[in-house]
Design a protein around this motif. Structure first.
Motif, short mmCIF file in Angstrom:
data_model
loop_
_atom_site.label_atom_id
_atom_site.label_comp_id
_atom_site.label_asym_id
_atom_site.label_seq_id
_atom_site.Cartn_x
_atom_site.Cartn_y
_atom_site.Cartn_z
N PRO A 180 1.64 3.00 11.75
CA PRO A 180 2.47 4.09 11.23
C PRO A 180 3.68 3.60 10.43
N TYR A 181 4.30 2.52 10.86
CA TYR A 181 5.44 1.98 10.12
C TYR A 181 5.00 1.43 8.76
N ILE A 182 3.85 0.74 8.74
CA ILE A 182 3.34 0.21 7.47
C ILE A 182 3.07 1.35 6.50
N VAL A 183 2.41 2.39 6.99
CA VAL A 183 2.10 3.55 6.14
C VAL A 183 3.40 4.21 5.67
N PHE A 184 4.35 4.35 6.57
CA PHE A 184 5.63 4.96 6.21
C PHE A 184 6.33 4.16 5.11
N TYR A 185 6.36 2.83 5.24
CA TYR A 185 7.05 2.02 4.24
C TYR A 185 6.36 2.07 2.89
N PHE A 186 5.03 2.05 2.86
CA PHE A 186 4.34 2.15 1.58
C PHE A 186 4.52 3.55 0.97
N TYR A 187 4.46 4.57 1.83
CA TYR A 187 4.69 5.94 1.35
C TYR A 187 6.09 6.06 0.75
N ARG A 188 7.05 5.49 1.43
CA ARG A 188 8.43 5.56 0.97
C ARG A 188 8.60 4.82 -0.35
N TYR A 189 7.89 3.69 -0.51
CA TYR A 189 7.98 2.94 -1.75
C TYR A 189 7.39 3.75 -2.91
N PHE A 190 6.20 4.33 -2.68
CA PHE A 190 5.57 5.08 -3.76
C PHE A 190 6.32 6.39 -4.05
N LEU A 191 6.97 6.97 -3.06
CA LEU A 191 7.69 8.21 -3.26
C LEU A 191 9.06 7.98 -3.92
N HIS A 192 9.81 7.00 -3.41
CA HIS A 192 11.17 6.79 -3.88
C HIS A 192 11.34 5.52 -4.72
N GLY A 193 10.35 4.64 -4.72
CA GLY A 193 10.44 3.41 -5.49
C GLY A 193 11.38 2.40 -4.87
N ASP A 194 11.56 2.48 -3.54
CA ASP A 194 12.44 1.58 -2.80
C ASP A 194 11.73 0.22 -2.63
N VAL A 195 12.27 -0.82 -3.23
CA VAL A 195 11.64 -2.15 -3.17
C VAL A 195 11.75 -2.74 -1.78
N ILE A 196 12.84 -2.48 -1.11
CA ILE A 196 13.02 -3.02 0.24
C ILE A 196 11.95 -2.49 1.19
N LEU A 233 8.80 -4.40 0.57
CA LEU A 233 8.87 -5.72 1.21
C LEU A 233 8.65 -5.63 2.72
N LEU A 234 9.23 -4.61 3.33
CA LEU A 234 9.02 -4.41 4.76
C LEU A 234 7.55 -4.13 5.07
N GLY A 235 6.91 -3.30 4.26
CA GLY A 235 5.49 -2.99 4.46
C GLY A 235 4.61 -4.22 4.27
N VAL A 236 4.87 -5.00 3.22
CA VAL A 236 4.09 -6.23 2.98
C VAL A 236 4.32 -7.23 4.11
N THR A 237 5.59 -7.33 4.56
CA THR A 237 5.89 -8.23 5.67
C THR A 237 5.14 -7.82 6.93
N ALA A 238 5.07 -6.53 7.20
CA ALA A 238 4.34 -6.05 8.38
C ALA A 238 2.85 -6.37 8.26
N VAL A 239 2.28 -6.21 7.07
CA VAL A 239 0.85 -6.52 6.86
C VAL A 239 0.62 -8.01 7.05
N ILE A 240 1.47 -8.84 6.46
CA ILE A 240 1.33 -10.30 6.60
C ILE A 240 1.46 -10.70 8.07
N TRP A 241 2.42 -10.06 8.72
CA TRP A 241 2.61 -10.36 10.15
C TRP A 241 1.37 -10.00 10.96
N GLN A 242 0.76 -8.89 10.65
CA GLN A 242 -0.46 -8.49 11.35
C GLN A 242 -1.59 -9.49 11.09
N ILE A 243 -1.68 -9.98 9.87
CA ILE A 243 -2.70 -10.98 9.54
C ILE A 243 -2.45 -12.27 10.32
N ILE A 244 -1.20 -12.69 10.40
CA ILE A 244 -0.86 -13.89 11.16
C ILE A 244 -1.23 -13.73 12.63
#
Length: 180
Positions: A35-51, A54-65
């Protein structure tokens, strides 16, 4: 958010250490972070927030690790379990083989004792020699009548020439010593 990801990942790793099915633990970790990953990507696409991206990508990378580490741990654990099972099976098989060997040895000793008893009670002389002409078996009658011995163990490993020479030495002046 990072604290939540770290806590959920540590929880998952702890569950994996004690759980038999690690995929269940990975699923719990992914569902709690998803849910956090989805929220961060949604927020990026909605508001264009780069941070948030980065949080969403970090969470995905962390899950892969976490997934890669969990797979390594699980392969190691499965290997340990498999080798432990093989070792246990080999030990059980060895115990069965040892028990069968003991039973076989007991049966062999019983049969050898019976054969000795039968041969010692036969009035005829019975003996066996190896290829080097040494006695490997004599019965009581052979030992007493031919060799003049009380037991059946003394002739074992000796040849007839040994007893012939002994008899000749006991009758040094007798030319008819061989009539014995």
């Amino acid at each position: 958010f990072f604290a939540f990801i770290v806590c959920s990942t540590l929880t998952t790793v702890c569950y994996m250490a004690y759980a038999t099915v690690f995929s269940y633990c990975l699923m719990i970790n992914a569902v709690t972070v998803l849910p956090y990953i989805v929220f961060y990507f949604y927020r990026y696409f909605l508001h264009g927030d780069v941070i948030t991206l980065l949080l969403g990508v970090t969470a995905v990378i962390w899950q892969i690790i976490v997934l890669v580490k969990a797979l390594r741990v699980s392969r190691y654990a499965v290997g340990e379990i498999t080798s432990g099972e093989h070792l246990r099976d080999e030990m059980v098989e060895r115990r069965h083989a040892e028990q069968a060997l003991r039973a076989s040895q007991e049966e062999l000793l019983r049969l050898a004792s019976m054969l000795r008893l039968i041969c010692d009670n036969v009035p005829d002389m019975i003996w066996a020699k190896d290829l080097d002409n040494r006695y490997v078996f004599v019965n009581k009658s052979f030992s007493e009548k031919l060799l003049g011995l009380k037991g059946t163990d003394e002739p074992l490993g000796k040849t007839y020439n040994f007893y012939r020479q002994r008899e000749q030495e006991q009758h040094p002046g007798d030319t008819d010593w061989h009539t014995f």
